[in-house]
Scaffold this active site. Sequence first.
Site, PDB file in Angstrom:
ATOM      1  CG  HIS A   1      23.362  -1.141  45.055  1.00 33.49           C
ATOM      2  ND1 HIS A   1      23.237  -1.518  43.741  1.00 33.49           N
ATOM      3  CD2 HIS A   1      24.558  -0.498  45.147  1.00 33.49           C
ATOM      4  CE1 HIS A   1      24.304  -1.120  43.068  1.00 33.49           C
ATOM      5  NE2 HIS A   1      25.123  -0.507  43.886  1.00 33.49           N
TER       6      HIS A   1
ATOM      7  CD  GLU B   1      17.121  -8.074  45.244  1.00 30.18           C
ATOM      8  OE1 GLU B   1      17.189  -8.102  46.487  1.00 30.18           O
ATOM      9  OE2 GLU B   1      16.136  -7.629  44.632  1.00 30.18           O
TER      10      GLU B   1
HETATM   11  P1  AMP Z   1      28.406   1.089  43.921  1.00 30.77           P
HETATM   12  O1  AMP Z   1      27.059   1.574  43.506  1.00 30.77           O
HETATM   13  O2  AMP Z   1      28.997   0.071  43.013  1.00 30.77           O
HETATM   14  O3  AMP Z   1      29.345   2.218  44.275  1.00 30.77           O
HETATM   15  O4  AMP Z   1      28.171   0.306  45.289  1.00 30.77           O
HETATM   16  C1  AMP Z   1      27.530   0.904  46.375  1.00 30.77           C
HETATM   17  C2  AMP Z   1      27.622  -0.004  47.572  1.00 30.77           C
HETATM   18  O5  AMP Z   1      27.010  -1.257  47.265  1.00 30.77           O
HETATM   19  C3  AMP Z   1      29.063  -0.324  47.983  1.00 30.77           C
HETATM   20  O6  AMP Z   1      29.151  -0.337  49.384  1.00 30.77           O
HETATM   21  C4  AMP Z   1      29.274  -1.697  47.391  1.00 30.77           C
HETATM   22  O7  AMP Z   1      30.256  -2.440  48.067  1.00 30.77           O
HETATM   23  C5  AMP Z   1      27.908  -2.299  47.586  1.00 30.77           C
HETATM   24  N1  AMP Z   1      27.719  -3.458  46.693  1.00 30.77           N
HETATM   25  C6  AMP Z   1      27.881  -3.494  45.361  1.00 30.77           C
HETATM   26  N2  AMP Z   1      27.677  -4.756  44.893  1.00 30.77           N
HETATM   27  C7  AMP Z   1      27.393  -5.521  45.982  1.00 30.77           C
HETATM   28  C8  AMP Z   1      27.106  -6.899  46.174  1.00 30.77           C
HETATM   29  N3  AMP Z   1      27.064  -7.758  45.153  1.00 30.77           N
HETATM   30  N4  AMP Z   1      26.863  -7.331  47.420  1.00 30.77           N
HETATM   31  C9  AMP Z   1      26.904  -6.467  48.478  1.00 30.77           C
HETATM   32  N5  AMP Z   1      27.172  -5.158  48.364  1.00 30.77           N
HETATM   33  C10 AMP Z   1      27.417  -4.681  47.139  1.00 30.77           C
END
Ligand code: AMP
Length: 283
Positions: A41, A39
């Site tokens: 993402h 959620e």
């Molecule tokens: P990742 O797949 O972990 O590289 O994350 C991709 C994007 O999703 C990045 O901009 C993260 O900061 C964002 N993201 C990951 N977890 C969350 C969360 N719990 N709330 C908001 N954004 C998130």
Amino acid sequence: MSKNIRIISSLNEMNEFSNELKRGSKKIAFVPTMGALHEGHLSLVSRANQIADHTVVSIFVNPMQFGQNEDFGNYTRDLEGDTDKLSSYKVDAVFLPDSKDIYPENFQTYLEVTEIQKELCGKSRPGHFRGVATVVLKLFNIVQPDYAVFGQKDFQQLKVIERFVKDLHLGVEIIPMPIVREEDGLALSSRNAYLSEEERARALSLSKALYAISQRFRDGCKDAGLLVEEGMNILNNSDVNDIDYLEIRDSQNLELIKTAQSGNLVAVAAKIGNTRLIDNIIL
Ligand code: AMP
């Protein structure tokens, strides 16, 4: 696999598709991810849908941002689940580049944001932000977005990206989004899937520590040392022993501060079992 989402792996095809999407002054919002979507993402995708005519999501587990002993090999890959989740949104393309195209033979060009990358996670993950900055710049060059949406969950990453966008005069607007949490406060993360039930219970103390610090700050305590101590007690009492950092920093330049003010960043990183988790809150 979800039928109506266009998946593009070729760098040239993605670039050409972006050119097509942008015809007639249409805007593209871009959401870079490593997949295993949750959620958090999806809140970024939803925002992208609101701000632009077109949305492109990338899924790329970037080898360059993982250290030798980190979880690159084990990182969850679930393309089918991801495209299923994305099919509830308006996604023009999922960009799924191949590592050997992103890093062709003889690749030797890197982007470093020299000051911001040093602090917090930069200390225990040398090379991590260089890997992040390099791949995000490459993705920006290929997708050519007008907007790019990032979560504040990875606060330092967001600052690294904002900095290089400014320093390199890139024409992309960075849109930050708040952290999405479980009802009990645990910040959503693809890595939460690694946690056993017992580890998940311990992981909850990260957000508890941040909330306790925030409450104590609102109650009038401004001494960063005392505030951090409050959080450390919660972590220690919950058997979170492998703490990388719990710190209060300026939320722009990430410098350590002694007297806390509204707008400061409280950031934590700790290993729960084998899983390294991060979380943060703004005072
Ligand atoms: P990742 O797949 O972990 O590289 O994350 C991709 C994007 O999703 C990045 O901009 C993260 O900061 C964002 N993201 C990951 N977890 C969350 C969360 N719990 N709330 C908001 N954004 C998130």
